[in-house]
Design a protein around this motif. Structure first.
Motif, PDB file in Angstrom:
ATOM      1  N   ILE A 123       0.846  -1.186   0.000  1.00 44.27           N
ATOM      2  CA  ILE A 123       0.000   0.000   0.000  1.00 44.27           C
ATOM      3  C   ILE A 123       0.883   1.238   0.000  1.00 44.27           C
ATOM      4  CG2 ILE A 123      -1.858   1.240   1.187  1.00 44.27           C
ATOM      5  CD1 ILE A 123      -2.658  -1.568   0.263  1.00 44.27           C
ATOM      6  N   ARG A 124       0.502   2.232  -0.798  1.00 44.92           N
ATOM      7  CA  ARG A 124       1.199   3.516  -0.791  1.00 44.92           C
ATOM      8  C   ARG A 124       0.199   4.621  -0.472  1.00 44.92           C
ATOM      9  NH1 ARG A 124       4.465   0.525  -0.204  1.00 44.92           N
ATOM     10  NH2 ARG A 124       6.401   0.118  -1.345  1.00 44.92           N
ATOM     11  N   TYR A 125       0.656   5.583   0.361  1.00 49.05           N
ATOM     12  CA  TYR A 125      -0.206   6.654   0.837  1.00 49.05           C
ATOM     13  C   TYR A 125       0.240   8.017   0.296  1.00 49.05           C
ATOM     14  CZ  TYR A 125      -1.711   3.274   4.420  1.00 49.05           C
ATOM     15  OH  TYR A 125      -2.206   2.173   5.085  1.00 49.05           O
ATOM     16  N   ASN A 126      -0.723   8.863   0.059  1.00 48.57           N
ATOM     17  CA  ASN A 126      -0.478  10.291  -0.116  1.00 48.57           C
ATOM     18  C   ASN A 126      -1.779  11.025   0.162  1.00 48.57           C
ATOM     19  OD1 ASN A 126      -1.450   9.131  -2.514  1.00 48.57           O
ATOM     20  ND2 ASN A 126      -0.681  10.787  -3.767  1.00 48.57           N
ATOM     21  N   GLN A 127      -1.707  12.344   0.267  1.00 48.55           N
ATOM     22  CA  GLN A 127      -2.864  13.064   0.774  1.00 48.55           C
ATOM     23  C   GLN A 127      -3.102  14.378   0.043  1.00 48.55           C
ATOM     24  OE1 GLN A 127      -2.281  14.388   4.815  1.00 48.55           O
ATOM     25  NE2 GLN A 127      -0.164  14.931   4.465  1.00 48.55           N
ATOM     26  N   LYS A 128      -4.324  14.873   0.210  1.00 48.23           N
ATOM     27  CA  LYS A 128      -4.734  16.156  -0.336  1.00 48.23           C
ATOM     28  C   LYS A 128      -5.821  16.716   0.587  1.00 48.23           C
ATOM     29  CE  LYS A 128      -5.425  16.146  -4.755  1.00 48.23           C
ATOM     30  NZ  LYS A 128      -6.112  15.905  -6.061  1.00 48.23           N
ATOM     31  N   GLY A 129      -5.460  17.633   1.449  1.00 52.24           N
ATOM     32  CA  GLY A 129      -6.437  18.193   2.376  1.00 52.24           C
ATOM     33  C   GLY A 129      -7.002  17.146   3.318  1.00 52.24           C
ATOM     34  N   LYS A 130      -8.329  16.970   3.306  1.00 52.41           N
ATOM     35  CA  LYS A 130      -9.000  16.019   4.186  1.00 52.41           C
ATOM     36  C   LYS A 130      -9.113  14.631   3.560  1.00 52.41           C
ATOM     37  CE  LYS A 130     -11.827  19.540   6.496  1.00 52.41           C
ATOM     38  NZ  LYS A 130     -13.211  19.950   6.854  1.00 52.41           N
ATOM     39  N   ILE A 131      -8.407  14.424   2.459  1.00 46.93           N
ATOM     40  CA  ILE A 131      -8.475  13.136   1.765  1.00 46.93           C
ATOM     41  C   ILE A 131      -7.126  12.429   1.857  1.00 46.93           C
ATOM     42  CG2 ILE A 131      -8.795  12.001  -0.462  1.00 46.93           C
ATOM     43  CD1 ILE A 131     -10.651  14.331  -1.205  1.00 46.93           C
ATOM     44  N   LEU A 132      -7.178  11.150   2.216  1.00 44.37           N
ATOM     45  CA  LEU A 132      -6.004  10.279   2.210  1.00 44.37           C
ATOM     46  C   LEU A 132      -6.229   9.228   1.133  1.00 44.37           C
ATOM     47  CD1 LEU A 132      -3.294   9.386   3.556  1.00 44.37           C
ATOM     48  CD2 LEU A 132      -4.677   7.850   4.970  1.00 44.37           C
ATOM     49  N   TYR A 133      -5.273   9.082   0.222  1.00 45.63           N
ATOM     50  CA  TYR A 133      -5.346   8.048  -0.804  1.00 45.63           C
ATOM     51  C   TYR A 133      -4.477   6.873  -0.377  1.00 45.63           C
ATOM     52  CZ  TYR A 133      -7.308  11.799  -3.642  1.00 45.63           C
ATOM     53  OH  TYR A 133      -8.091  12.826  -4.113  1.00 45.63           O
ATOM     54  N   ALA A 134      -5.093   5.702  -0.306  1.00 45.06           N
ATOM     55  CA  ALA A 134      -4.370   4.464   0.000  1.00 45.06           C
ATOM     56  C   ALA A 134      -4.466   3.586  -1.234  1.00 45.06           C
ATOM     57  CB  ALA A 134      -4.987   3.768   1.205  1.00 45.06           C
ATOM     58  N   THR A 135      -3.354   3.374  -1.898  1.00 48.58           N
ATOM     59  CA  THR A 135      -3.358   2.680  -3.187  1.00 48.58           C
ATOM     60  C   THR A 135      -2.731   1.300  -3.054  1.00 48.58           C
ATOM     61  OG1 THR A 135      -3.151   4.812  -4.318  1.00 48.58           O
ATOM     62  CG2 THR A 135      -2.657   2.828  -5.597  1.00 48.58           C
ATOM     63  N   ALA A 136      -3.487   0.286  -3.435  1.00 50.28           N
ATOM     64  CA  ALA A 136      -2.977  -1.082  -3.476  1.00 50.28           C
ATOM     65  C   ALA A 136      -2.287  -1.300  -4.813  1.00 50.28           C
ATOM     66  CB  ALA A 136      -4.127  -2.076  -3.304  1.00 50.28           C
TER      67      ALA A 136
END
Length: 557
Positions: free
Chosen positions: A474-487
Motif C-alpha cells: 500500500i502507498r499513501y499520499n494526501q490532499k487536504g481532508k483526503i487520504l489516498y491508500a493505493t494497493a
C-alpha cells in the motif's frame, strides 16, 4: 636527533599547509571568462552558499509526472545506449554492427551516424499532444548528449542539427509543441562529459587487418578537404586532442568511476569549459526553459571549473526576472550532497529512495534503453504500463516526481508498442489522476512486504526493479481532508491497513470509496487496523485507489 626530528616535523607541517593553500587556490582549474555570455545579475551568485536560497516551486511539486524525448543521432542505428562510445570498442556488439552498416571506425566514425540521421518522420506537435493526453504535466527534450551534437541552431557549436544530420532545429520544434499544448518545457544537457566519453574514438584495433590504424577521433579540420564534412572541425565534436584518462585504453567502463572528474580522469581544458559554458548559456537565453537537467554529479564540470555554478546562477536569475521576481525554475543534478540538495532538485536515475525525502526530488527512467533499441522492441522488453504506474505511485508517496523517457526512433516516430503502453497509462490516469496530481506525502509512505525491504540507491540510482510490488503493498499520499491508500495490484481479499488502526491514527473517517467505481464500500476501523471489504468491482488491474475522507485534515507531512 631530537632537534632534527622537530625541524622535520615543522617542515612537513609547513608543506601540508602550503599544499592546502594551493589546493584551495586551484579549486577550479578553469574559470570561465564571461567575455561573450554574461551571468545575469540578481539574487543568486555562482556559489553553493548562494544557491542554497533555492526553493522548489509549488507547480513542480504538484505536477508529479513528465515525459522525456531523450532523442538524438544515437537513436538512428537503433542499437541502444551510448552508441557513440561503444561503437569504438573493438569486438563489442555495437562495434560489429557499425562495421556491417557503416564501415570501419577508422574510416566511418560517429560523424557518419550524424550524417545518416534525417528525422524524416518527426512530428513534434503530434507526439507532445499524445503525451499530454496520457497525463504528462511537463515535457522534456534533450538539447545535446555526451556525443556533443547540439540540437538547435547553436551559436557556439558548428556541429549542430541545423547544419548536419536532419538540418532541422530540433529544440525549436519541441519548444513550439510544448507551448501549444500548455506544458512546461524542460531541456536536458549532457555534453559536459564529451571530453572523456569520446576517448574510445582515440583507440585503434589491436588485431585484424586494421590493427594499429587509429579510429577517427583525432581527425582535424584540414583532413576534411573533399569530404562531406569539409569546413567542419571534428575536434569540435570529438574533443580528443588530449591525453587519455587512466584506464581508458584498457576498459570501456573506466569512465563510470571517473564521472566526478577524479580517479584519473583527463581534466578538460579551459577552452573546452568555456565552450560548454557559452553553449549552455546560449540555450537558456534562447529557450528560457522551465526545467533544466544536467547529467552530472552536482553541476557540470564541477569542481574542475566554475562553469556550472555560473550557469545555475544565471538560470535562476533570468527565470526570476521573467516571473515578477518569483523563482519558478527547476534545476536538476545527480549524486548530490545534503547541502547541494538545497540548491537544486535531486535527480535519481533508474531508481527510487526507500524513504520519504524532505526535499522534492525526481526519478528519471525509461521504458526501454535511453536511446532507441530495436532488440528491446523485438524482444518485448519495454516496461509495461503497470510497472510505470506502480513506480509513479511509489515515487509520489515519497515526495518525488517521475520523468519517463519514451525512446524515439531515428526517423522521429515512436513505435506501436510504445503507443499501446501510453494508451494503457492514459486509461489508468483518466480514472485515478486525482490521487497523483496536487498531492503531498503522508506521514508514512506505505506498508506491506516491499516497504519492509531495505533497497539502497547505488551512486546516481539504479535500484529499480529489485523489489517486487504486490496488492499487499500500500502507498499513501494526501490532499487536504483526503487520504489516498493505493494497493499496487488487485486485492484478492479484504484490505487491512495497519497504519490506519485507531491506536496509530485516531482521525475520524467519514467515507471510503474506490476511484472509478460507484460501489458502496464497507469498512471497519479496529484498534490495530482499518479493514476494507474487498470491492466486488475492480476498475483496473494495475493499482486500486481507496479514497479515504476524513472529518479533519489527514495527519501527515
Amino acid at each position: 636527533m631530537y632537534k632534527n626530528n622537530k625541524r622535520n616535523q615543522l617542515f612537513t607541517a609547513l608543506c601540508i599547509l602550503c599544499a592546502s593553500f594551493l589546493q584551495a587556490q586551484q579549486k577550479y582549474q578553469s574559470l570561465v571568462t564571461e567575455n561573450t555570455e554574461k551571468v545575469a545579475s540578481g539574487k543568486f551568485k555562482p556559489t553553493w552558499e548562494s544557491l542554497q536560497q533555492y526553493k522548489t516551486p509549488e507547480w513542480f511539486r504538484n505536477a508529479k509526472f513528465g515525459i522525456w524525448a531523450h532523442w538524438g543521432p544515437q537513436c538512428q542505428p537503433e542499437q541502444g545506449d551510448w552508441y557513440g562510445r561503444f561503437m569504438y570498442d573493438e569486438g563489442g556488439a555495437q562495434y560489429k554492427w557499425h562495421i556491417e552498416h557503416y564501415g570501419h571506425p577508422s574510416k566511418a566514425g560517429f560523424k557518419e551516424v550524424i550524417k545518416d540521421w534525417k528525422a524524416e518522420n518527426w512530428d513534434p506537435e503530434k507526439i507532445v499532444a499524445l503525451y499530454k493526453r496520457v497525463g504528462a504535466q511537463y515535457f522534456f527534450a534533450m538539447a545535446n548528449h555526451h556525443d556533443n551534437l547540439d540540437l538547435w541552431n547553436s551559436k557556439y557549436q558548428a556541429w549542430n542539427s541545423t547544419k548536419v544530420g536532419p538540418k532541422k532545429d530540433i529544440i525549436s520544434g519541441w519548444a513550439a509543441a510544448a507551448k501549444k499544448h500548455g506544458l512546461p518545457f524542460g531541456l536536458s544537457v549532457h555534453a559536459a562529459h564529451a571530453w572523456t566519453w569520446f576517448e574510445t574514438s582515440q583507440r585503434s584495433d589491436k588485431k585484424g587487418p586494421y590493427a594499429g590504424i587509429p579510429y577517427d577521433g583525432k581527425l582535424t579540420k584540414k583532413e576534411g578537404v573533399g569530404t562531406w564534412w569539409e569546413g567542419l572541425d571534428p575536434q569540435e565534436l570529438y574533443a580528443q586532442n588530449h591525453p587519455l584518462s587512466a584506464g581508458s585504453e584498457e576498459s570501456i567502463t573506466s569512465l563510470w568511476g571517473q564521472w566526478n572528474w577524479d580517479n584519473g580522469a583527463s581534466i578538460p581544458s579551459a577552452e573546452y569549459c568555456e565552450n560548454f559554458y557559452n553553449r549552455t548559456m546560449d540555450l537558456i537565453n534562447i529557450y528560457k526553459p522551465d526545467l533544466l537537467y544536467f547529467d552530472d554529479s552536482g553541476l557540470p564540470l564541477y569542481p574542475v571549473s566554475d562553469a556550472g555554478l555560473k550557469i545555475a546562477a544565471h538560470y535562476y536569475n533570468t527565470n526570476m526576472a521573467a516571473h515578477d521576481n518569483k523563482l519558478e525554475a527547476v534545476l536538476f543534478g545527480k549524486v548530490l550532497t545534503p547541502e547541494q540538495k538545497k540548491c537544486m532538485v535531486w535527480d535519481v536515475e533508474r531508481g527510487v529512495p526507500d524513504q520519504i525525502q524532505n526535499e522534492a526530488w525526481q526519478t528519471c527512467t525509461c521504458i526501454g534503453d535511453w536511446h532507441y533499441s530495436r532488440a528491446i522492441y523485438d524482444g518485448n522488453g519495454y516496461k509495461s504500463a503497470k510497472t510505470v504506474i506502480q513506480m509513479l505511485i511509489d515515487i509520489v508517496s515519497k515526495n518525488g516526481n517521475l520523468l519517463l523517457n519514451i525512446p524515439v526512433r531515428g526517423d522521429g516516430s515512436i513505435d506501436d508498442k510504445e503507443i499501446a503502453i501510453l494508451e494503457d497509462i492514459a486509461k489508468w490516469m483518466d480514472i485515478n489522476k486525482e490521487s497523483i496530481f496536487d498531492t503531498r506525502p503522508w506521514s508514512v509512505y506505505g506498508e506491506g512486504p516491499a516497504a519492509e525491504i531495505v533497497n539502497p540507491i547505488n551512486a546516481q540510482g539504479f535500484n529499480e526493479g529489485k523489489v517486487t510490488m504486490t496488492a499487499q503493498d500500500i502507498r499513501y499520499n494526501q490532499k487536504g481532508k483526503i487520504l489516498y491508500a493505493t494497493a499496487l495490484g488487485v486485492p484478492a481479499e479484504n484490505v487491512s491497513l495497519k497504519l490506519l488502526g485507531k491506536k496509530k491514527n485516531n482521525t475520524t473517517i467519514k467515507n471510503i470509496s474506490v476511484l472509478g467505481s460507484k460501489e458502496k464500500i464497507s469498512w471497519k476501523q479496529y484498534s490495530d487496523s482499518l479493514v476494507i471489504q474487498k470491492p466486488k468491482f475492480i476498475p483496473n488491474n494495475i493499482a486500486v485507489v481507496f479514497k479515504i475522507q476524513y472529518a479533519d485534515a489527514a495527519k501527515g507531512n
